[in-house]
Design an enzyme around this catalytic site. Structure first.
Site, PDB file in Angstrom:
ATOM      1  N   HIS A   1       1.935  15.687 -13.069  1.00  0.00           N
ATOM      2  CA  HIS A   1       0.981  16.740 -13.435  1.00  0.00           C
ATOM      3  C   HIS A   1       1.609  18.125 -13.312  1.00  0.00           C
ATOM      4  O   HIS A   1       1.239  19.046 -14.044  1.00  0.00           O
ATOM      5  CB  HIS A   1      -0.275  16.662 -12.560  1.00  0.00           C
ATOM      6  CG  HIS A   1      -1.140  15.488 -12.863  1.00  0.00           C
ATOM      7  ND1 HIS A   1      -1.938  14.901 -11.910  1.00  0.00           N
ATOM      8  CD2 HIS A   1      -1.333  14.772 -13.992  1.00  0.00           C
ATOM      9  CE1 HIS A   1      -2.583  13.889 -12.450  1.00  0.00           C
ATOM     10  NE2 HIS A   1      -2.227  13.788 -13.716  1.00  0.00           N
TER      11      HIS A   1
ATOM     12  N   ARG B   1       0.826  -1.213   0.000  1.00  0.00           N
ATOM     13  CA  ARG B   1       0.000   0.000   0.000  1.00  0.00           C
ATOM     14  C   ARG B   1       0.859   1.261   0.000  1.00  0.00           C
ATOM     15  O   ARG B   1       0.459   2.285  -0.562  1.00  0.00           O
ATOM     16  CB  ARG B   1      -0.953  -0.009   1.194  1.00  0.00           C
ATOM     17  CG  ARG B   1      -2.090  -1.014   1.024  1.00  0.00           C
ATOM     18  CD  ARG B   1      -2.907  -1.190   2.293  1.00  0.00           C
ATOM     19  NE  ARG B   1      -3.262   0.064   2.924  1.00  0.00           N
ATOM     20  CZ  ARG B   1      -4.478   0.633   2.870  1.00  0.00           C
ATOM     21  NH1 ARG B   1      -5.444   0.045   2.204  1.00  0.00           N
ATOM     22  NH2 ARG B   1      -4.715   1.761   3.493  1.00  0.00           N
TER      23      ARG B   1
ATOM     24  N   ASP C   1       1.029  15.261  -1.253  1.00  0.00           N
ATOM     25  CA  ASP C   1       0.126  16.205  -1.919  1.00  0.00           C
ATOM     26  C   ASP C   1       0.418  17.629  -1.437  1.00  0.00           C
ATOM     27  O   ASP C   1       0.355  18.577  -2.220  1.00  0.00           O
ATOM     28  CB  ASP C   1      -1.337  15.848  -1.651  1.00  0.00           C
ATOM     29  CG  ASP C   1      -1.908  14.862  -2.653  1.00  0.00           C
ATOM     30  OD1 ASP C   1      -1.233  14.550  -3.659  1.00  0.00           O
ATOM     31  OD2 ASP C   1      -3.045  14.397  -2.435  1.00  0.00           O
TER      32      ASP C   1
ATOM     33  N   SER D   1      -2.269   1.574   7.603  1.00  0.00           N
ATOM     34  CA  SER D   1      -3.196   2.507   6.938  1.00  0.00           C
ATOM     35  C   SER D   1      -2.951   3.963   7.286  1.00  0.00           C
ATOM     36  O   SER D   1      -2.913   4.823   6.407  1.00  0.00           O
ATOM     37  CB  SER D   1      -4.645   2.141   7.255  1.00  0.00           C
ATOM     38  OG  SER D   1      -4.982   0.902   6.676  1.00  0.00           O
TER      39      SER D   1
ATOM     40  N   ARG E   1       0.919  13.021  -9.381  1.00  0.00           N
ATOM     41  CA  ARG E   1       0.766  14.457  -9.133  1.00  0.00           C
ATOM     42  C   ARG E   1       2.029  15.234  -9.502  1.00  0.00           C
ATOM     43  O   ARG E   1       1.949  16.338 -10.037  1.00  0.00           O
ATOM     44  CB  ARG E   1       0.406  14.717  -7.670  1.00  0.00           C
ATOM     45  CG  ARG E   1      -1.014  14.395  -7.345  1.00  0.00           C
ATOM     46  CD  ARG E   1      -1.976  15.383  -8.026  1.00  0.00           C
ATOM     47  NE  ARG E   1      -3.334  15.044  -7.649  1.00  0.00           N
ATOM     48  CZ  ARG E   1      -4.254  14.626  -8.503  1.00  0.00           C
ATOM     49  NH1 ARG E   1      -3.987  14.510  -9.785  1.00  0.00           N
ATOM     50  NH2 ARG E   1      -5.460  14.347  -8.069  1.00  0.00           N
TER      51      ARG E   1
ATOM     52  N   SER F   1       8.158   0.859   7.818  1.00  0.00           N
ATOM     53  CA  SER F   1       9.154   0.207   8.675  1.00  0.00           C
ATOM     54  C   SER F   1      10.557   0.722   8.432  1.00  0.00           C
ATOM     55  O   SER F   1      11.411   0.656   9.312  1.00  0.00           O
ATOM     56  CB  SER F   1       9.140  -1.297   8.445  1.00  0.00           C
ATOM     57  OG  SER F   1       9.694  -1.619   7.173  1.00  0.00           O
TER      58      SER F   1
ATOM     59  N   GLU G   1       0.199   5.238   5.573  1.00  0.00           N
ATOM     60  CA  GLU G   1       0.042   5.374   4.117  1.00  0.00           C
ATOM     61  C   GLU G   1      -0.840   6.570   3.758  1.00  0.00           C
ATOM     62  O   GLU G   1      -0.508   7.344   2.850  1.00  0.00           O
ATOM     63  CB  GLU G   1      -0.544   4.075   3.552  1.00  0.00           C
ATOM     64  CG  GLU G   1       0.379   2.898   3.754  1.00  0.00           C
ATOM     65  CD  GLU G   1      -0.317   1.604   4.131  1.00  0.00           C
ATOM     66  OE1 GLU G   1       0.401   0.625   4.407  1.00  0.00           O
ATOM     67  OE2 GLU G   1      -1.567   1.562   4.164  1.00  0.00           O
TER      68      GLU G   1
END
Length: 168
Positions: A52, A38, A143, A132, A49, A80, A135
């Site tokens: 872009h 993930r 971003d 989760s 991005r 990790s 990530e």
């Protein structure tokens, strides 16, 4: 989830974040993005991005990806900081003279020791499964790096829209 992400973002070291923004300062530098599982998906979304924005970006493992060389950069997302393949990529990049940037929640781990720039993502506790929270936050941080870089463009939204895929 939102509260966990907000609290984690509040613990991000502003100087470490600024160092990542600075590492991406040269628009002519080629960048390679990587991560496993993930974390790799977050790296792929971030690479998109950066593309872009008009940056020369590749995701490690893509069949059209060139070899990394001196002057290039490698960004690795690894919670990790010990994932064997990520460590191998970092060592190859360093041997070639590339700059290595990592986002990790183990700032004293093996990957951090190799990297030139480390952005610690200090996950402590989470109700979410696995990595989760790490990530999600890594994607948001990258971003935010894109937003910082976009400030230098006269019309970032037009530039990014133009470069967005039209084969969908």
């Amino acid at each position: 989830m939102g509260q966990e992400i907000t609290e984690l973002l509040e613990r991000i070291d502003p100087a470490a974040f600024a160092a990542v923004v600075e590492a991406f300062g040269d628009p002519s530098r080629r960048w390679f993005f990587s991560g496993q599982g993930r974390s790799g998906l977050a790296a792929q979304m971030s690479a998109m991005r950066f593309m872009h924005l008009g940056r020369n970006v590749h995701f490690v493992g893509e069949v059209t990806g060139p070899s990394i060389r001196k002057g290039d950069g490698l960004l690795i997302i690894s919670g990790s900081g010990e994932t064997p393949v990520s460590l191998s990529y970092a060592k190859i990049a360093k041997a070639e003279g590339a700059t290595v940037v990592t986002l990790t929640h183990k700032p004293k781990g093996s990957l951090s020791q190799i990297a030139d720039v480390v952005l610690p993502v200090p996950v402590v506790e989470t109700a979410q499964f696995g990595g989760s929270l790490f990530e999600q936050t890594s994607l948001l941080l990258l971003d935010a790096v894109v937003l910082e870089m976009a400030r230098a463009l006269p019309d970032a939204h037009a530039t990014m829209s133009y470069r967005h895929t039209n084969l969908q």
